[in-house]
Design a protein around this motif. Structure first.
Motif, PDB file in Angstrom:
ATOM      1  N   LEU A   1      17.139  25.449   6.310  1.00  0.00           N
ATOM      2  CA  LEU A   1      17.197  23.988   6.972  1.00  0.00           C
ATOM      3  C   LEU A   1      18.970  24.213   6.856  1.00  0.00           C
ATOM      4  CD1 LEU A   1      14.814  21.152   7.387  1.00  0.00           C
ATOM      5  CD2 LEU A   1      15.795  22.587   9.212  1.00  0.00           C
ATOM      6  N   SER A   2      19.526  24.385   5.714  1.00  0.00           N
ATOM      7  CA  SER A   2      20.708  24.276   5.486  1.00  0.00           C
ATOM      8  C   SER A   2      21.635  25.475   6.416  1.00  0.00           C
ATOM      9  CB  SER A   2      21.299  25.360   4.267  1.00  0.00           C
ATOM     10  OG  SER A   2      21.154  23.961   2.919  1.00  0.00           O
ATOM     11  N   GLN A   3      21.941  26.458   7.059  1.00  0.00           N
ATOM     12  CA  GLN A   3      21.573  27.479   7.573  1.00  0.00           C
ATOM     13  C   GLN A   3      21.861  27.186   9.205  1.00  0.00           C
ATOM     14  OE1 GLN A   3      20.436  31.742   6.733  1.00  0.00           O
ATOM     15  NE2 GLN A   3      19.721  30.707   5.350  1.00  0.00           N
ATOM     16  N   PHE A   4      19.866  26.600   9.535  1.00  0.00           N
ATOM     17  CA  PHE A   4      19.707  25.920  10.711  1.00  0.00           C
ATOM     18  C   PHE A   4      21.204  24.651  10.896  1.00  0.00           C
ATOM     19  CE2 PHE A   4      18.083  22.692  13.136  1.00  0.00           C
ATOM     20  CZ  PHE A   4      17.725  23.007  14.149  1.00  0.00           C
ATOM     21  N   PHE A   5      21.139  23.559  10.399  1.00  0.00           N
ATOM     22  CA  PHE A   5      22.049  22.656  10.646  1.00  0.00           C
ATOM     23  C   PHE A   5      23.357  23.840  10.696  1.00  0.00           C
ATOM     24  CE2 PHE A   5      19.307  19.487   7.821  1.00  0.00           C
ATOM     25  CZ  PHE A   5      19.209  19.103   9.372  1.00  0.00           C
ATOM     26  N   GLN A   6      23.889  24.353  10.202  1.00  0.00           N
ATOM     27  CA  GLN A   6      25.445  24.312  10.121  1.00  0.00           C
ATOM     28  C   GLN A   6      25.728  25.493  11.373  1.00  0.00           C
ATOM     29  OE1 GLN A   6      27.732  25.660   6.774  1.00  0.00           O
ATOM     30  NE2 GLN A   6      25.795  26.094   5.847  1.00  0.00           N
ATOM     31  N   LEU A   7      24.560  26.522  11.076  1.00  0.00           N
ATOM     32  CA  LEU A   7      25.152  27.591  11.916  1.00  0.00           C
ATOM     33  C   LEU A   7      24.291  27.756  13.473  1.00  0.00           C
ATOM     34  CD1 LEU A   7      24.006  31.124   9.487  1.00  0.00           C
ATOM     35  CD2 LEU A   7      26.657  30.026  10.352  1.00  0.00           C
ATOM     36  N   VAL A   8      23.188  26.684  13.827  1.00  0.00           N
ATOM     37  CA  VAL A   8      23.034  26.233  15.017  1.00  0.00           C
ATOM     38  C   VAL A   8      23.208  25.734  15.304  1.00  0.00           C
ATOM     39  CG1 VAL A   8      20.424  26.493  16.152  1.00  0.00           C
ATOM     40  CG2 VAL A   8      20.203  27.479  14.245  1.00  0.00           C
ATOM     41  N   GLN A   9      23.088  24.410  14.634  1.00  0.00           N
ATOM     42  CA  GLN A   9      23.478  23.211  15.686  1.00  0.00           C
ATOM     43  C   GLN A   9      24.557  22.232  14.942  1.00  0.00           C
ATOM     44  OE1 GLN A   9      20.756  19.497  14.415  1.00  0.00           O
ATOM     45  NE2 GLN A   9      19.370  20.128  16.439  1.00  0.00           N
ATOM     46  N   GLY A  10      25.625  23.994  14.218  1.00  0.00           N
ATOM     47  CA  GLY A  10      27.382  23.748  14.579  1.00  0.00           C
ATOM     48  C   GLY A  10      27.831  22.600  13.492  1.00  0.00           C
TER      49      GLY A  10
ATOM     50  N   ASP B   1      13.010  22.836  17.733  1.00  0.00           N
ATOM     51  CA  ASP B   1      13.917  24.402  18.818  1.00  0.00           C
ATOM     52  C   ASP B   1      15.564  23.729  18.514  1.00  0.00           C
ATOM     53  OD1 ASP B   1      14.802  22.016  19.957  1.00  0.00           O
ATOM     54  OD2 ASP B   1      13.273  21.889  21.774  1.00  0.00           O
ATOM     55  N   GLN B   2      16.522  24.223  19.108  1.00  0.00           N
ATOM     56  CA  GLN B   2      17.751  24.372  18.738  1.00  0.00           C
ATOM     57  C   GLN B   2      18.338  22.776  18.860  1.00  0.00           C
ATOM     58  OE1 GLN B   2      18.210  27.955  21.421  1.00  0.00           O
ATOM     59  NE2 GLN B   2      20.058  28.454  20.157  1.00  0.00           N
ATOM     60  N   HIS B   3      17.761  22.530  19.235  1.00  0.00           N
ATOM     61  CA  HIS B   3      18.281  20.814  19.988  1.00  0.00           C
ATOM     62  C   HIS B   3      17.586  19.989  19.663  1.00  0.00           C
ATOM     63  CE1 HIS B   3      20.488  22.971  22.608  1.00  0.00           C
ATOM     64  NE2 HIS B   3      19.982  23.670  23.578  1.00  0.00           N
TER      65      HIS B   3
ATOM     66  N   ALA C   1      16.233  33.806  17.482  1.00  0.00           N
ATOM     67  CA  ALA C   1      15.327  34.471  16.502  1.00  0.00           C
ATOM     68  C   ALA C   1      15.492  33.512  15.227  1.00  0.00           C
ATOM     69  CB  ALA C   1      16.256  35.561  17.043  1.00  0.00           C
ATOM     70  N   PHE C   2      16.414  33.190  15.100  1.00  0.00           N
ATOM     71  CA  PHE C   2      16.259  32.503  14.132  1.00  0.00           C
ATOM     72  C   PHE C   2      15.386  31.624  14.148  1.00  0.00           C
ATOM     73  CE2 PHE C   2      17.519  29.274  10.662  1.00  0.00           C
ATOM     74  CZ  PHE C   2      18.007  30.385   9.780  1.00  0.00           C
ATOM     75  N   VAL C   3      15.644  30.607  14.784  1.00  0.00           N
ATOM     76  CA  VAL C   3      14.824  29.945  15.123  1.00  0.00           C
ATOM     77  C   VAL C   3      13.211  29.379  15.231  1.00  0.00           C
ATOM     78  CG1 VAL C   3      13.788  27.021  16.850  1.00  0.00           C
ATOM     79  CG2 VAL C   3      16.549  27.895  15.521  1.00  0.00           C
ATOM     80  N   ASP C   4      12.754  30.951  15.932  1.00  0.00           N
ATOM     81  CA  ASP C   4      11.788  31.458  16.306  1.00  0.00           C
ATOM     82  C   ASP C   4      10.961  31.621  15.010  1.00  0.00           C
ATOM     83  OD1 ASP C   4      11.452  30.821  18.475  1.00  0.00           O
ATOM     84  OD2 ASP C   4      11.906  33.173  19.193  1.00  0.00           O
TER      85      ASP C   4
END
Length: 510
Positions: free
Chosen positions: A297-306, A361-363, A476-479
């Motif tokens: 989730l650390s990477q998700f918050f930064q690299l997916v949700q900015g 999902d991304q949003h 792909a990362f979120v999948d």
């Protein structure tokens, strides 16, 4: 003087030992720091990727070699502490941990970072079992000890979630190496204060420290974890098969050797106790779910949700709040209801929270993510704290180090497997994404290594092409994250059912 009166005096002295709570604060400081170091890399990953340019495989090793080495050495170090003195081992380990942190902070290549993280794991392995064993000897009263273990467990669980907050703050103001340099002042306090306040304790009749057993436990744990990691990443391969065979053979030899030694590193007869075995299993899988979730989730918050690093770290704070709160009341709740209901309920809570993340999902809005993290923290706090108390209460005081090491091995192995298994699923799904048309082959290759690599590689492309590449990589990362969450949920829910039966009739000391 009778034996009973001597025991009573000893009990009163243990309960009233002056400075015991201050000594506890120093011990949990060490636990917090070791746990923080296990997850602080989650936020630093994009910065490491840009600076050191590791491959996808190297990035995974940087992330989990620390936990692998700790897991492989904990039993040996717990047994060593029983022999030479737990306080002595703690102070030596704290000094080494500070020194190696400097080497880690100034690593100049992926290979150097992997070696430095491995050495940090060696030092960390001396700290964790010593802290829990010293608590067993500082607090002789069962209820005080439960509260002390609750504080210890809260810090161990919360450290995984506090890491991103600390890391986020430092990364917004300094370079990535600063997340390791913070270890220095903390370890200095531990050594200076701990030398005065913490009483020494050890097994009065320890027997020799068996070096072949040390080697077998290290090879066995690392071999098995490596095999799982390879299997999850690449399917059945020769490397995975070799790792599994070597690991299982070494662990089998280790067990057989412990059963024949007059003074074993680990008393295997402890595992005949159904409650002890159930607590160890619950320990391992609770932390698997917690650490795997926090890391990705650390990477998700930064690299997916900015989000910026500090914002991403703060977003994970509900897990720490939940873990601390639950850890402090876990002993009381387990006595009011039952050990098995608290542990099984905690495991089920973590599993259900992971199941919710299969809808990610991304949003996805923060309220859902924050609520899931809070539930994971509460579940982990309840389960991990009560199982640590069960494990520590199941053995004589002189074996506290070895028992603590079992609990800590479960913790660190869970952290390693959480990142390895769930991470390998995320990586495997991620690397299969289709590169948009018109992307140069070298850029495409870099983008498939990791999401951080894709974001960096897109920097040299035309805006529209760069946006398409990053969007495809993020999807792909979120999948992968959704699938990994589903696997984690299934494992945790199955363990909750197993814990309900394994911990039947188990009670905490009154």
């Amino acid at each position: 003087m009778t034996t009973d009166s001597i025991r009573t005096e000893s009990h009163i002295e243990g309960v009233r030992r002056p400075g015991r709570w201050l000594a506890l604060s120093v011990l949990v400081l060490a636990v917090l720091l070791v746990a923080v170091d296990a997850t602080v890399l989650g936020l630093a990953t994009p910065f490491l990727t840009e600076d050191l340019k590791p491959s996808g495989t190297q990035l995974l090793w940087i992330g989990d070699v620390y936990s692998f080495v700790i897991a492989g050495l904990l039993v040996s170090m717990g047994s060593l502490g029983d022999r030479i003195g737990r306080k002595k081992l703690l102070l030596i380990g704290a000094t080494a941990f500070g020194a190696v942190s400097v080497l880690t902070a100034y690593a100049t290549s992926p290979e150097m970072m992997i070696v430095a993280r491995a050495l940090l794991g060696v030092a960390g392995a001396t700290l964790m079992p010593s802290t829990l064993a010293l608590i067993r000897n500082l607090f002789h009263d069962a209820r005080e000890r439960s509260l002390a273990i609750g504080i210890w467990g809260a810090m161990a669980s919360a450290g995984a979630a506090v890491g991103p907050v600390v890391g986020g703050f430092l990364l917004e103001h300094f370079w990535w190496g600063s997340v390791f340099l913070i270890n220095l002042p903390v370890m200095a306090v531990l050594v200076l204060v701990g030398a005065k306040l913490i009483p020494e304790s050890k097994n009065p009749n320890p027997g020799p420290w068996d070096l072949p057993s040390v080697a077998l436990s290290l090879v066995g744990v690392i071999g098995v974890v490596y095999a799982v990691k390879e299997l999850a990443s690449h399917g059945p391969t020769l490397d995975a098969g070799a790792g599994a065979v070597i690991g299982v053979a070494a662990l089998t030899w280790f067990v057989r050797r412990q059963l024949t030694l007059p003074a074993p590193l680990l008393d295997m007869h402890l595992f005949r106790h159904r409650g002890f075995s159930g607590a160890v299993l619950a320990d391992l899988l609770t932390i698997l779910g917690l650490s795997g979730l926090v890391f990705f989730l650390s990477q998700f918050f930064q690299l997916v949700q900015g989000r910026q690093p500090l914002e991403a770290g703060l977003a994970e704070l509900p897990a720490a709040i939940g873990a601390v709160t639950a850890g402090l009341v876990a002993g009381v709740v387990a006595r009011r209801f039952s050990v098995r209901s608290v542990v099984a309920g905690g495991l089920a809570a973590v599993g259900l929270a992971l199941a919710v993340l299969t809808t990610l999902d991304q949003h996805t809005g923060y309220p859902l993510l924050g609520a899931a993290l809070l539930v994971v923290g509460v579940g982990a706090g309840f389960s991990f704290t009560v199982t640590a108390d069960v494990i520590l209460s199941s053995v004589p005081k002189e074996q506290a180090g070895a028992a603590s090491a079992v609990s800590e091995t479960a913790y660190e192995l869970g952290a390693a497997l959480g990142i390895a298994i769930l991470g390998s699923i995320v990586t495997g799904v991620y690397q299969s994404f289709t590169t948009p048309a018109g992307i140069p082959s070298d850029v495409a290759s870099a983008a498939h290594e990791s999401l951080g690599g894709a974001v960096e590689a897109s920097g040299g492309l035309a805006p529209e092409t760069a946006t398409a590449l990053v969007a495809s990589a993020q999807e792909a990362f979120v999948d992968g994250l959704r699938i990994a969450s589903g696997v984690g949920a299934a494992v945790l829910l199955a363990t909750a059912v197993a814990a309900w039966f394994l911990l039947r009739g188990q009670k905490l000391e009154k």
